[in-house]
Design an enzyme around this catalytic site. Structure first.
Site, PDB file in Angstrom:
ATOM      1  N   HIS A 369       0.838  -1.196   0.000  1.00  0.00           N
ATOM      2  CA  HIS A 369       0.000   0.000   0.000  1.00  0.00           C
ATOM      3  C   HIS A 369       0.877   1.253   0.000  1.00  0.00           C
ATOM      4  O   HIS A 369       1.906   1.299   0.672  1.00  0.00           O
ATOM      5  CB  HIS A 369      -0.926   0.005   1.217  1.00  0.00           C
ATOM      6  CG  HIS A 369      -2.148  -0.834   1.029  1.00  0.00           C
ATOM      7  ND1 HIS A 369      -3.372  -0.317   0.724  1.00  0.00           N
ATOM      8  CD2 HIS A 369      -2.314  -2.176   1.093  1.00  0.00           C
ATOM      9  CE1 HIS A 369      -4.252  -1.285   0.604  1.00  0.00           C
ATOM     10  NE2 HIS A 369      -3.631  -2.435   0.828  1.00  0.00           N
ATOM     11  N   SER A 386      -6.259   3.541  -5.850  1.00  0.00           N
ATOM     12  CA  SER A 386      -5.702   4.389  -4.795  1.00  0.00           C
ATOM     13  C   SER A 386      -5.804   5.858  -5.152  1.00  0.00           C
ATOM     14  O   SER A 386      -6.071   6.711  -4.296  1.00  0.00           O
ATOM     15  CB  SER A 386      -4.238   4.010  -4.530  1.00  0.00           C
ATOM     16  OG  SER A 386      -4.153   2.740  -3.923  1.00  0.00           O
ATOM     17  N   PHE A 421       1.054   3.619   6.981  1.00  0.00           N
ATOM     18  CA  PHE A 421      -0.231   3.865   7.629  1.00  0.00           C
ATOM     19  C   PHE A 421      -1.344   3.578   6.615  1.00  0.00           C
ATOM     20  O   PHE A 421      -1.347   4.118   5.506  1.00  0.00           O
ATOM     21  CB  PHE A 421      -0.316   5.307   8.105  1.00  0.00           C
ATOM     22  CG  PHE A 421      -1.650   5.675   8.706  1.00  0.00           C
ATOM     23  CD1 PHE A 421      -1.969   5.289   9.998  1.00  0.00           C
ATOM     24  CD2 PHE A 421      -2.566   6.418   7.973  1.00  0.00           C
ATOM     25  CE1 PHE A 421      -3.192   5.633  10.555  1.00  0.00           C
ATOM     26  CE2 PHE A 421      -3.787   6.770   8.531  1.00  0.00           C
ATOM     27  CZ  PHE A 421      -4.108   6.374   9.828  1.00  0.00           C
TER      28      PHE A 421
END
Length: 470
Positions: A369, A386, A421
């Site tokens: 990610h 994304s 995160f």
């Protein structure tokens, strides 16, 4: 590849709008099973007498013999019961499930059915058990039933219900008949489409609860009041659902030799009067319901993940978990079925593979990610998913100060936990993302690893909902 054929999901929490005529709140459908003269009997070439759905407690077949009591109980249905029910229902829209050989022995009753405008659907060639019948024999019986039905009534049946069916019945009936519907199902309160006999076939499900057959079984009705209360309760629940904007269909099953008895007929009269006392009730034949449903909800080609080959499945869903096509590869090998042909179904399959993976494999998914508002975003190198997700939360329109804050937090978070995160930005705003960043950065690694995995699953869920629309 393992595939499970049963559909355990159906319409789920949000069934389609029935849109019954005149904004009716409920469709009520009376079925009169006409079986008298089509039951097991040595006169009909059968090996034994009938033993199903009669007044005789614990009835058993009599091999090679006629059963006088059983025959006369069935004869009551044709001689007296039919005419009593006919007087009660009159010109109300009714569907007859007619056993072809029984209809052939009932010219006066068939004439009365037609004069009242009742639909005469097929109930098979004979009222016998089909579970052990070879497929070729059952196919031949279906063909003969359709031929004889047309000969006796003047037209081929548009509806089919075998009742005592086999696992082949629906496919064979769909193949052999040009049918508007098949009723051999008890799976829903609304019609639904299936693939059967090599084509799209509408199913208009039937009922075992609101059915007078329960007068003749051990766990059944004792008095007419039991039957009446069952019908009224079912009507009230479905009527209320219709008032709430989710109209359904109420099927009611009748038999000439059962409800036609005077001890029970009064209950039918009272239940009918109760339903007729409500506004917004559409009394219809099953044929009318099938034709309405076909117009309102024609079959559409939809994405069916459970039917995809491996390459197609991976191409469609390999990017749902960021840069991790191995998850889709594993999901394709699970026992998928019709209940997986939805966003929730595909997500469940993908999540199972992710959850059962090693910590190292799941860490690889986390590290795949991108940082929120990080360098990849600035360079335009995010995946399309994304990019859209971060833009939706306003992360593509940060001030220089905000961007610097995100990059500082990203660096601190990765240094502390070893992965970026992760948060489902579609569930958040720019402000709530920053708040979560500050709250979570101080967590210990194991706590944060669990939370990051939950967020990855949520991101996948949202992507699938957007992709599949359900």
């Amino acid at each position: 590849m393992h595939r499970y054929p049963r559909d355990m999901s159906g319409y789920g929490a949000e069934p389609p709008a029935a849109n019954w005529p005149n904004d009716a709140k409920i469709a009520v459908q009376f079925v009169l099973n006409y079986e008298e003269g089509g039951e097991n009997c040595v006169l009909h070439g059968d090996a034994a007498s009938e033993a199903f759905l009669s007044e005789i407690t614990g009835a058993q077949p009599w091999p090679g013999q006629r059963h006088w009591n059983m025959e006369s109980l069935y004869e009551y249905g044709s001689r007296a019961g039919f005419w009593r029910v006919h007087r009660i229902l009159g010109d109300l829209p009714v569907t007859v499930y007619g056993v072809a050989t029984a209809l052939a022995r009932a010219p006066e009753q068939v004439a009365a059915m037609k004069a009242s405008g009742w639909e005469i659907a097929s109930h098979g060639l004979k009222w016998v058990e089909h579970k052990d019948m070879p497929a070729d024999e059952e196919r031949a019986q279906i063909r003969e039933a359709i031929r004889l039905h047309k000969e006796v009534t003047g037209s081929a049946p548009r509806g089919w219900y075998t009742g005592r069916c086999s696992m082949n019945t629906v496919d064979l009936a769909a193949e052999e008949g040009d049918l508007a519907y098949i009723a051999d199902s008890y799976a829903d309160d609304l019609p639904y489409w299936v693939k059967a006999g090599g084509k799209d076939q509408l199913i208009v499900p039937y009922t075992m609860d609101c059915n007078d057959m329960r007068f003749s079984i051990q766990a059944g009705f004792t008095t007419g009041a039991d039957f009446e209360q069952m019908l009224r309760d079912a009507f009230d629940v479905l009527y209320a659902e219709g008032q709430a904007g989710a109209p359904k269909m109420l099927s009611i099953g009748l038999h000439c030799r059962l409800i036609g008895r005077p001890s029970r007929a009064a209950a039918l009269q009272r239940a009918l009067a109760y339903m007729q006392g409500h506004d917004g009730v559409w009394f219809a034949t099953r044929e009318q319901i099938a034709d309405h449903w076909t117009r309102e909800h024609p079959i559409t080609d939809t994405l069916r993940p459970s039917q995809m080959d491996r390459d197609t499945f991976v191409a469609e869903f390999g990017g749902i978990f960021e840069h991790s096509p191995w998850i889709a590869e594993g999901a394709h090998g699970l026992e998928l079925g019709p209940m997986h042909d939805s966003a929730a179904g595909v997500h469940n399959a993908l999540a199972r593979i992710f959850r059962s993976a090693s910590e190292e494999q799941r860490l690889a998914v986390l590290t795949a990610h991108p940082d929120l508002a990080g360098k990849l975003a600035a360079a335009g190198k995010l995946t399309a998913e994304s990019t859209a997700e971060q833009a939706g939360a306003g992360l593509d329109l940060l001030t220089d100060e905000e961007r610097a804050t995100f990059q500082r937090l990203n660096a601190e978070y990765v240094e502390r936990h070893g992965f970026p995160f992760i948060i489902a930005v579609k569930d958040n705003t720019k402000a709530s993302i920053l708040e979560a960043f500050h709250n979570r950065i101080a967590n210990d690694r194991s706590t944060e690893f669990v939370e990051a995995c939950k967020q990855v699953e949520r991101i996948a869920e949202l992507r699938l909902q957007e992709k599949l629309g359900r």
